[in-house]
Write a protein that holds these residues in place. Structure first.
Motif, PDB file in Angstrom:
ATOM      1  N   PHE A 245       0.820  -1.205   0.000  1.00 26.53           N
ATOM      2  CA  PHE A 245       0.000   0.000   0.000  1.00 26.53           C
ATOM      3  C   PHE A 245       0.858   1.260   0.000  1.00 26.53           C
ATOM      4  CE2 PHE A 245      -2.366   3.307   2.360  1.00 26.53           C
ATOM      5  CZ  PHE A 245      -3.433   3.459   1.495  1.00 26.53           C
ATOM      6  N   VAL A 246       1.856   1.304   0.875  1.00 29.03           N
ATOM      7  CA  VAL A 246       2.695   2.499   1.002  1.00 29.03           C
ATOM      8  C   VAL A 246       3.539   2.719  -0.249  1.00 29.03           C
ATOM      9  CG1 VAL A 246       4.624   3.510   2.273  1.00 29.03           C
ATOM     10  CG2 VAL A 246       2.736   2.452   3.512  1.00 29.03           C
ATOM     11  N   LEU A 247       4.075   1.641  -0.824  1.00 26.46           N
ATOM     12  CA  LEU A 247       4.995   1.772  -1.948  1.00 26.46           C
ATOM     13  C   LEU A 247       4.285   2.061  -3.266  1.00 26.46           C
ATOM     14  CD1 LEU A 247       7.520  -1.120  -1.151  1.00 26.46           C
ATOM     15  CD2 LEU A 247       7.843   1.334  -0.809  1.00 26.46           C
ATOM     16  N   PHE A 248       3.100   1.509  -3.450  1.00 26.91           N
ATOM     17  CA  PHE A 248       2.445   1.615  -4.759  1.00 26.91           C
ATOM     18  C   PHE A 248       1.326   2.646  -4.810  1.00 26.91           C
ATOM     19  CE2 PHE A 248       4.430  -2.553  -4.971  1.00 26.91           C
ATOM     20  CZ  PHE A 248       4.981  -2.540  -6.244  1.00 26.91           C
ATOM     21  N   LEU A 249       0.869   3.134  -3.661  1.00 26.80           N
ATOM     22  CA  LEU A 249      -0.193   4.136  -3.688  1.00 26.80           C
ATOM     23  C   LEU A 249       0.210   5.397  -4.458  1.00 26.80           C
ATOM     24  CD1 LEU A 249      -3.047   4.895  -2.785  1.00 26.80           C
ATOM     25  CD2 LEU A 249      -2.017   5.886  -0.709  1.00 26.80           C
ATOM     26  N   PRO A 250       1.449   5.913  -4.300  1.00 32.16           N
ATOM     27  CA  PRO A 250       1.810   7.100  -5.094  1.00 32.16           C
ATOM     28  C   PRO A 250       1.771   6.856  -6.601  1.00 32.16           C
ATOM     29  CG  PRO A 250       3.330   6.798  -3.256  1.00 32.16           C
ATOM     30  CD  PRO A 250       2.512   5.548  -3.341  1.00 32.16           C
ATOM     31  N   THR A 251       2.007   5.617  -7.016  1.00 34.24           N
ATOM     32  CA  THR A 251       2.005   5.300  -8.441  1.00 34.24           C
ATOM     33  C   THR A 251       0.593   5.103  -8.981  1.00 34.24           C
ATOM     34  OG1 THR A 251       4.146   4.193  -8.143  1.00 34.24           O
ATOM     35  CG2 THR A 251       2.958   3.738 -10.189  1.00 34.24           C
ATOM     36  N   PHE A 252      -0.290   4.578  -8.148  1.00 35.76           N
ATOM     37  CA  PHE A 252      -1.656   4.272  -8.592  1.00 35.76           C
ATOM     38  C   PHE A 252      -2.693   4.918  -7.675  1.00 35.76           C
ATOM     39  CE2 PHE A 252       0.977   0.649  -9.947  1.00 35.76           C
ATOM     40  CZ  PHE A 252       0.742   0.664 -11.315  1.00 35.76           C
ATOM     41  N   PRO A 253      -2.697   6.227  -7.546  1.00 36.41           N
ATOM     42  CA  PRO A 253      -3.726   6.868  -6.713  1.00 36.41           C
ATOM     43  C   PRO A 253      -5.093   6.749  -7.363  1.00 36.41           C
ATOM     44  CG  PRO A 253      -2.483   8.526  -7.908  1.00 36.41           C
ATOM     45  CD  PRO A 253      -1.794   7.214  -8.179  1.00 36.41           C
ATOM     46  N   LEU A 268      -9.486   2.398 -23.682  1.00 38.83           N
ATOM     47  CA  LEU A 268     -10.305   1.525 -22.856  1.00 38.83           C
ATOM     48  C   LEU A 268      -9.441   0.509 -22.113  1.00 38.83           C
ATOM     49  CD1 LEU A 268     -13.060   0.344 -21.962  1.00 38.83           C
ATOM     50  CD2 LEU A 268     -13.031  -1.037 -24.050  1.00 38.83           C
ATOM     51  N   GLY A 269      -8.484  -0.081 -22.813  1.00 40.61           N
ATOM     52  CA  GLY A 269      -7.606  -1.067 -22.189  1.00 40.61           C
ATOM     53  C   GLY A 269      -6.801  -0.480 -21.048  1.00 40.61           C
ATOM     54  N   TYR A 270      -6.260   0.739 -21.251  1.00 39.04           N
ATOM     55  CA  TYR A 270      -5.472   1.368 -20.184  1.00 39.04           C
ATOM     56  C   TYR A 270      -6.356   1.690 -18.982  1.00 39.04           C
ATOM     57  CZ  TYR A 270      -2.506   4.608 -17.630  1.00 39.04           C
ATOM     58  OH  TYR A 270      -1.775   5.232 -16.636  1.00 39.04           O
ATOM     59  N   LYS A 271      -7.572   2.175 -19.240  1.00 44.57           N
ATOM     60  CA  LYS A 271      -8.479   2.480 -18.140  1.00 44.57           C
ATOM     61  C   LYS A 271      -8.738   1.238 -17.296  1.00 44.57           C
ATOM     62  CE  LYS A 271     -11.183   6.356 -20.074  1.00 44.57           C
ATOM     63  NZ  LYS A 271     -10.488   6.561 -21.363  1.00 44.57           N
ATOM     64  N   LEU A 272      -9.033   0.124 -17.952  1.00 43.14           N
ATOM     65  CA  LEU A 272      -9.322  -1.105 -17.212  1.00 43.14           C
ATOM     66  C   LEU A 272      -8.096  -1.607 -16.462  1.00 43.14           C
ATOM     67  CD1 LEU A 272     -11.556  -2.953 -19.831  1.00 43.14           C
ATOM     68  CD2 LEU A 272     -12.295  -1.764 -17.753  1.00 43.14           C
ATOM     69  N   TRP A 273      -6.926  -1.502 -17.096  1.00 40.50           N
ATOM     70  CA  TRP A 273      -5.697  -1.934 -16.413  1.00 40.50           C
ATOM     71  C   TRP A 273      -5.431  -1.066 -15.197  1.00 40.50           C
ATOM     72  CZ3 TRP A 273      -1.196   0.855 -15.492  1.00 40.50           C
ATOM     73  CH2 TRP A 273      -0.149   0.124 -14.945  1.00 40.50           C
ATOM     74  N   TYR A 274      -5.604   0.250 -15.332  1.00 41.55           N
ATOM     75  CA  TYR A 274      -5.336   1.146 -14.212  1.00 41.55           C
ATOM     76  C   TYR A 274      -6.342   0.912 -13.081  1.00 41.55           C
ATOM     77  CZ  TYR A 274      -4.018   5.265 -11.583  1.00 41.55           C
ATOM     78  OH  TYR A 274      -3.576   6.108 -10.580  1.00 41.55           O
ATOM     79  N   LEU A 275      -7.604   0.716 -13.405  1.00 42.75           N
ATOM     80  CA  LEU A 275      -8.595   0.424 -12.372  1.00 42.75           C
ATOM     81  C   LEU A 275      -8.247  -0.852 -11.621  1.00 42.75           C
ATOM     82  CD1 LEU A 275     -11.971   1.243 -14.181  1.00 42.75           C
ATOM     83  CD2 LEU A 275     -10.839   2.579 -12.398  1.00 42.75           C
ATOM     84  N   THR A 276      -7.778  -1.860 -12.341  1.00 42.41           N
ATOM     85  CA  THR A 276      -7.380  -3.113 -11.698  1.00 42.41           C
ATOM     86  C   THR A 276      -6.233  -2.886 -10.726  1.00 42.41           C
ATOM     87  OG1 THR A 276      -8.083  -4.371 -13.649  1.00 42.41           O
ATOM     88  CG2 THR A 276      -6.591  -5.465 -12.115  1.00 42.41           C
ATOM     89  N   ALA A 277      -5.214  -2.131 -11.144  1.00 45.40           N
ATOM     90  CA  ALA A 277      -4.057  -1.877 -10.285  1.00 45.40           C
ATOM     91  C   ALA A 277      -4.424  -0.991  -9.105  1.00 45.40           C
ATOM     92  CB  ALA A 277      -2.938  -1.237 -11.110  1.00 45.40           C
ATOM     93  N   ALA A 278      -5.177   0.078  -9.351  1.00 44.39           N
ATOM     94  CA  ALA A 278      -5.496   1.029  -8.282  1.00 44.39           C
ATOM     95  C   ALA A 278      -6.382   0.404  -7.214  1.00 44.39           C
ATOM     96  CB  ALA A 278      -6.173   2.261  -8.874  1.00 44.39           C
ATOM     97  N   THR A 279      -7.376  -0.371  -7.614  1.00 33.51           N
ATOM     98  CA  THR A 279      -8.236  -1.007  -6.616  1.00 33.51           C
ATOM     99  C   THR A 279      -7.487  -2.101  -5.852  1.00 33.51           C
ATOM    100  OG1 THR A 279      -9.116  -2.456  -8.370  1.00 33.51           O
ATOM    101  CG2 THR A 279     -10.391  -0.494  -7.804  1.00 33.51           C
ATOM    102  N   ALA A 280      -6.533  -2.763  -6.509  1.00 30.72           N
ATOM    103  CA  ALA A 280      -5.718  -3.770  -5.814  1.00 30.72           C
ATOM    104  C   ALA A 280      -4.867  -3.114  -4.725  1.00 30.72           C
ATOM    105  CB  ALA A 280      -4.836  -4.516  -6.809  1.00 30.72           C
TER     106      ALA A 280
END
Length: 495
Positions: A245-253, A268-280
């Motif tokens: 959480f601490v290390l990746f939150l700045p990258t995927f807020p 569309l693909g980037y949006k879905l990929w980013y949503l997957t990473a940010a919610t994880a």
């Protein structure tokens, strides 16, 4: 770092802020949970049932629960006693025929007022809020009231197995009720424990339903096995999740998805990929809190469920989350069942197993109100209900068509694993974002396409997808599924 001028909790650890990435409210939460973890060992050893009376164990758990509440929330901790006090008065004054509904209504009304106050008036500069522990207390007092109703009103032949197990025949004493509501190991982040299990823990009785040690176990099995291995594993998992959480939150807020460049200028693909990473990344925060709470409960002696075939003690009877089960689930149901498991048990006990129609919708409705009133919650839960119905259609109509061989079953499970990860990110980002219009704007850019697919499956799937009806191959399919091992969850449910 935020100034937190209106934060009512202790500022004892505020000087540590510059050396960490945490504000004082977050430091207090972490310190309180590790304090509970250490105190739990003392509770399990020095204050064990053979050495002290149940009253002392009740008082110990209650007093330190109150102290933790005051340390983290200051004068707001009065609500930790206020909600159960009001509900106890309802239990004492209401007819057993209606006591369960009355307590649920009063507890949810109290909790809703706190949610609304936070949403409308509270200082948003700090994240630790009294509503978190109150949500756990609401689960406890309402489940107790339903168990009391079952024990005093229902006939045994009319009860489900879980209702029989948790039925209560008499009103708990004041000390029993408040210690159950505010016991320190599960106060801050759960998991919810039903009253009969709590009393068995206090009095030293073995939990009902635990498995006995195997006769051929090579090690010596103790009646009170050490939870050290389970505690160590869960603390390590909590630390790893905190680092993620601490290390990746700045990258995927998650706030990035509200920005114009992200909404308008990405594919569309980037949006879905980013949503997957940010919610994880956001889930890692919940995993940290829940794993640490599980460890504290285990260290206190709560959660023993029996032994594995090799004699290893298992400590998973009460648990907040199954991280592997959620992240690797091959269906929406598997992932939902692995997330916030105590709340799933509570919802099933209060709603899903008691209503004859619209059980899924009513369960999602109670869950949404229990969480609060941010619009994002309702976008997620409405979408979750739709996707749950769609997932059931796929499992009932499609799965058996791929069960003819190990390879086709593996293909099906791989496909549903990917689809589940995609759906989870798509449907849960409003829950994290909380806001209505930014969530809707992004859904508009995404074309609501998964909602459309789910709605089509619910409306037309049963008509257009033929159900697998080859009865002559059921035994053959069952053998294939058994050989598939971990790839299958369908053994015994071919029909």
């Amino acid at each position: 770092m935020a100034s937190l001028q209106n934060y009512p909790g202790s500022r004892l650890l505020e000087s540590l802020g510059p050396y960490t990435t945490l504000n004082v409210d977050q430091l207090n939460f972490v310190a309180a949970q590790f304090f509970a973890l250490g105190l739990a060992a003392l509770y399990r050893t020095v204050f064990r049932p053979e050495k002290v009376s149940p009253s002392i164990r009740h008082a110990f758990g209650l007093l330190f629960g109150l102290w933790m509440g005051y340390f983290c929330f200051g004068y707001h901790a009065v609500h930790l006693a206020g909600l159960p006090a009001v509900c106890y008065l309802v239990i004492l004054t209401q007819n057993p025929q209606v006591v369960h509904g009355a307590v649920l209504f009063v507890a949810m009304l109290y909790l809703s007022c706190v949610h609304l106050h936070r949403q409308c008036f509270a200082d948003s500069s700090y994240g630790l809020d009294i509503s978190g522990p109150l949500m756990v207390i609401t689960q406890k007092v309402s489940s107790l009231a339903f168990s009391l109703h079952d024990g005093l009103v229902k006939r045994e032949r009319d009860m489900t197995p879980s209702q029989k197990l948790y039925a209560i025949k008499k009103v708990p004493s004041l000390l029993e009720f408040f210690s159950y509501s505010m016991m320190f190991p599960s106060l801050m982040a759960g998991p919810v424990i039903f009253y009969n299990d709590y009393i068995a823990f206090i009095e030293g009785g073995m939990c009902a339903g635990t498995k006995k040690p195997p006769l051929d176990a090579k090690r010596v099995i103790l009646r009170d096995p050490s939870p050290a291995r389970a505690v160590f594993r869960k603390v390590c998992a909590a630390v790893v999740c905190a680092l993620v959480f601490v290390l990746f939150l700045p990258t995927f807020p998650i706030s990035k998805i509200k920005e114009g460049p992200f909404v308008d200028d990405t594919s569309l693909g980037y949006k879905l990929w980013y949503l997957t990473a940010a919610t994880a990344v956001v889930r890692a925060k919940y995993y940290f809190a829940w794993c640490l709470a599980d460890a504290a409960c285990n260290n206190a002696g709560l959660g023993f469920s029996g032994y594995s075939p090799d004699g290893t003690p298992l400590w998973d009877r009460f648990s907040n989350v199954d991280i592997v089960g959620f992240e690797c689930g091959t269906s929406l149901k598997e992932s939902i069942d692995s997330w916030n498991k105590g709340t799933n048990r509570w919802l099933r006990f209060l709603v899903y197993d008691r209503v004859s129609s619209r059980a899924t919708l009513l369960t999602f409705a109670l869950s949404a109100i229990w969480h609060g009133f941010y619009p994002g919650y309702y976008l997620t839960f409405l979408g979750g209900a739709l996707f749950t119905f769609a997932s059931r259609t796929v499992r009932r109509r499609v799965r058996d068509h791929f069960a003819a061989s190990r390879e086709s079953k593996l293909f099906y499970d791989t496909s549903t694993f990917v689809a589940t990860r995609l759906v989870m990110a798509y449907v849960t980002y409003p829950f994290v974002l909380l806001e209505f219009w930014p969530s809707v704007v992004l859904y508009n850019k995404l074309g609501w396409f998964l909602h459309g697919v789910a709605a089509a499956l619910v409306a037309f799937g049963p008509r257009l997808i033929p159900k697998y009806e080859d009865a002559g191959r059921k035994n053959e399919i069952a053998m294939v599924l058994r050989r598939a091992g971990p790839y299958s969850d369908a053994v015994g449910r071919i029909d």
